[in-house]
Design a protein around this motif. Structure first.
Motif, mmCIF file in Angstrom:
data_model
loop_
_atom_site.group_PDB
_atom_site.id
_atom_site.type_symbol
_atom_site.label_atom_id
_atom_site.label_comp_id
_atom_site.label_asym_id
_atom_site.label_seq_id
_atom_site.Cartn_x
_atom_site.Cartn_y
_atom_site.Cartn_z
ATOM 1 N N ASP A 11 0.893 -1.245 -0.019
ATOM 2 C CA ASP A 11 0.099 0.082 -0.047
ATOM 3 C C ASP A 11 1.020 1.385 0.110
ATOM 4 N N CYS A 15 0.753 4.197 -2.972
ATOM 5 C CA CYS A 15 0.556 5.462 -2.412
ATOM 6 C C CYS A 15 1.576 6.808 -2.958
ATOM 7 N N GLU A 16 2.949 5.960 -2.761
ATOM 8 C CA GLU A 16 3.860 7.012 -2.824
ATOM 9 C C GLU A 16 4.369 7.074 -4.603
ATOM 10 N N GLY A 38 -4.358 7.012 -9.239
ATOM 11 C CA GLY A 38 -4.356 7.233 -7.800
ATOM 12 C C GLY A 38 -4.844 6.159 -7.325
ATOM 13 N N TYR A 39 -4.605 5.870 -5.831
ATOM 14 C CA TYR A 39 -4.895 4.751 -5.177
ATOM 15 C C TYR A 39 -5.580 5.328 -3.816
ATOM 16 N N ASP A 40 -6.879 4.589 -3.684
ATOM 17 C CA ASP A 40 -7.296 4.922 -2.286
ATOM 18 C C ASP A 40 -7.329 3.886 -1.465
ATOM 19 N N GLY A 41 -6.439 2.831 -1.347
ATOM 20 C CA GLY A 41 -5.980 1.909 -0.587
ATOM 21 C C GLY A 41 -6.644 0.696 -0.901
ATOM 22 N N ALA A 99 -8.833 10.431 -5.557
ATOM 23 C CA ALA A 99 -7.275 9.744 -5.500
ATOM 24 C C ALA A 99 -6.252 10.030 -6.278
ATOM 25 N N GLU A 102 -4.579 13.141 -5.112
ATOM 26 C CA GLU A 102 -3.734 12.857 -3.951
ATOM 27 C C GLU A 102 -2.313 12.194 -4.080
ATOM 28 N N ASN A 103 -2.302 11.175 -5.483
ATOM 29 C CA ASN A 103 -1.196 10.724 -5.361
ATOM 30 C C ASN A 103 -0.583 10.642 -6.986
#
Length: 147
Positions: A11, A15-16, A38-41, A99, A102-103
């Protein structure tokens, strides 16, 4: 030597990273392209920009299970996410946009420099994973027996 990444490490890399390589196929030809995401988990989100003759969009129609790879060199590690890529359902676009904001690593490169902006289409897509694996690789250090 490779070791498996934990779910938390997977994860974190997702995310990074913000960018990876999406692999599609029509059953006889493979096609891999760099994509911001993007990744939301749970889900990977993409905002695809394409024109009417897009090979990527044609291969999305023929790919049942796509592969998406992210990696880092310091330390050497990678994550492979597999699953179907589908259009984000109406009403879920804000979740995708959040998402991505954010990344995702948004490229400054214009892949269609000779195409007027009104000929582009932008749509949100998602990859809901059916399989996720991650590995970290350590450097090979020869021992006296290896020489």
């Amino acid at each position: 030597m490779a070791t498996e990444l934990s779910r938390e490490e997977i994860d974190l890399l997702l995310c990074e990273s913000g960018v990876g390589v999406l692999a599609l196929t029509n059953g006889s030809e493979a096609y891999s392209i760099p994509e911001s995401f993007g990744y939301d988990g749970e889900t990977l989100y993409f905002q695809f920009v394409f024109t009417s003759g897009s090979k990527k969009m044609a291969l999305l129609e023929t790919t049942d299970t796509a592969s998406f790879t992210v990696y880092d060199e310091q330390p050497a590690q990678s994550v492979l996410v597999q699953g179907p890529v589908e259009s984000v359902p109406e009403g879920n676009e804000p979740k995708a946009a959040t998402a991505i904001a954010e990344n995702a690593s948004i490229p400054t490169l214009n892949v269609y420099p000779d195409t007027p902006p009104d000929e582009f289409t932008m749509e949100f897509y998602r990859l809901r994973p059916t399989a996720v694996t991650g590995r970290q690789f350590s450097a090979f250090t020869p021992t006296p027996d290896d020489q």
